[in-house]
Design an enzyme around this catalytic site. Sequence first.
Site, mmCIF file in Angstrom:
data_model
loop_
_atom_site.group_PDB
_atom_site.id
_atom_site.type_symbol
_atom_site.label_atom_id
_atom_site.label_comp_id
_atom_site.label_asym_id
_atom_site.label_seq_id
_atom_site.Cartn_x
_atom_site.Cartn_y
_atom_site.Cartn_z
ATOM 1 N N HIS A 44 -2.072 -46.701 13.150
ATOM 2 C CA HIS A 44 -2.779 -45.443 13.394
ATOM 3 C C HIS A 44 -3.667 -45.030 12.219
ATOM 4 O O HIS A 44 -4.498 -44.138 12.346
ATOM 5 C CB HIS A 44 -1.788 -44.317 13.740
ATOM 6 C CG HIS A 44 -0.900 -43.888 12.616
ATOM 7 N ND1 HIS A 44 0.399 -44.301 12.478
ATOM 8 C CD2 HIS A 44 -1.117 -43.057 11.570
ATOM 9 C CE1 HIS A 44 0.954 -43.743 11.418
ATOM 10 N NE2 HIS A 44 0.041 -42.981 10.842
ATOM 11 N N ASP A 47 3.177 -50.178 15.440
ATOM 12 C CA ASP A 47 2.393 -49.317 14.556
ATOM 13 C C ASP A 47 2.143 -49.984 13.210
ATOM 14 O O ASP A 47 2.316 -49.386 12.151
ATOM 15 C CB ASP A 47 3.080 -47.963 14.350
ATOM 16 C CG ASP A 47 2.140 -46.942 13.708
ATOM 17 O OD1 ASP A 47 0.920 -47.120 13.812
ATOM 18 O OD2 ASP A 47 2.643 -45.977 13.085
ATOM 19 N N SER A 84 1.315 -42.490 5.261
ATOM 20 C CA SER A 84 1.505 -43.563 6.237
ATOM 21 C C SER A 84 0.909 -44.874 5.751
ATOM 22 O O SER A 84 -0.224 -44.922 5.266
ATOM 23 C CB SER A 84 0.855 -43.173 7.567
ATOM 24 O OG SER A 84 1.659 -42.245 8.234
#
Length: 502
Positions: free
Chosen positions: A245, A278, A358
């Site tokens: 993402h 992810d 992230s």
Amino acid sequence: MTSDDAEPTVPNPATADPTAALPTTSEPSAGHAASTPPVPSPSPGPPTPQQSAPLNGLTPPPLGAGAMPLRTPGSDAAYRQTNGRSTTQRSFGQPEPQEPRFRPVYPGQAWPTEQPQYRPAYVPPPPADWHVQQARSYTTEPPKVNRIVTIAGLVALIIGVLAGAGAATIVVALGGGSNAPIANQPNPPVGTGADPKIRTGSVSAVAAALLPSVVQLRVDGADNSEATGSGFVIDNLGHILTNNHVVAAAATGGSIQVVTNGNKTATARLVGRSPAYDLAVVQVVGLDAPSVQFGRSDQALVGQDVVAIGSPLGLAGTVTSGIISAKNRPVTTGDDTGQASSYISALQTDAAINPGNSGGPLVDMNARVIGVNSAIATVPGSGEGQSGSIGLGFAIPIDQARRTAQQLIADGRASYPVIGASVDMSFEGGGRVSAVTAKSPAARAGLRVGDVITSINNEPVDSAEVLIVAIRTHQPGEAVQLAYERGGRSRTVTLTLAQQIG
């Protein structure tokens, strides 16, 4: 000067006046006037003929005449005091022999009141319960320990709050899967960097070892969208592992900029990405940054110390610490309902993770990567601008990330395991089958619509999310055992997992 009994005494050569006359009983000859002064007779009484006879060159002098008697070698008779002499004369005689200088055996040893007559060649070690510093002073050689302790302070951070979407995502729910043929995947080496060999338990040493390997990602999408996140170098070819993402906006166009800890910027290419897990891999050829070393996420313990590194809110090189709060936490991530969600059996941590963390590494206290920071939980009802760390962060286990990264580097895509059935995401109490794909493992095992899967490999399943996450902890081609209920009766079946690309 004589004592009270008028007995002659031997003069002290150190205190005697060189010009003073010495008492004699006879005149010296001319040849001994300057160097051999006469000595008094040993006892009173009338002189003998020998003592009173004049001396000449042909007659040898009597014993003791014209010279002082020689001292026995090593004797201190000339410096001894006789009765009646002042004791102050002693200070002008031969110096007293000095005691050897005291040398402590160990630091802090008290000065002895009496010097021992000998110094033992062997000094026994102290008891085991002595102070460590005292005990070390008895060691003949320092212990040879090959320890490389690298402790350094953090460098000045690049501070710049960038506008755009945060890289950490919110926990949501989604599921599903399909069937595809199984393929053997090559295994390029990743996560095989040099062993940091740091002192366990030092956050500063972990930070010093890992910061050079962690980078900041700045993504500009083809639709003018922007995102920031983190990543870390996983091999010597410039491959960087991050979250899908973080780079998804540049999948159909745009650019990805990598900023190293040394504030060097380079353009990266997107190697491949896996929305199912992810994860994504980008590459910068000739990147001047060391590779990390992977640890074992399956050996992580609840309560162990960990460190998270990344670029939260655009603040590159941020280091936070905490513990592993839980393992195998079923987490579903996705920015919105229109994007394919990821299902993760995550490591939960209370180390502060915020938007921008992230893709950064979660590492143990040996500076080995055990997870990829991916998601955070938020308080229900909080808006996007209020999202932030509440002590509930989630990381993809590195054991899973290693396999996916190897697949992405090998051919640009990754696979995940499936049973070939869809499940009802709103059902609670298990995974209720809503559809079965023809010729899939589920169809061959006899599963039907309405069956409720209650466990996989004896691990309980209480929701659709838990079932999907549990399946994705395995690899395509593995056999798993499913327990399910049909019409109130419990059944068990074993099937082989298929694979799907994504």
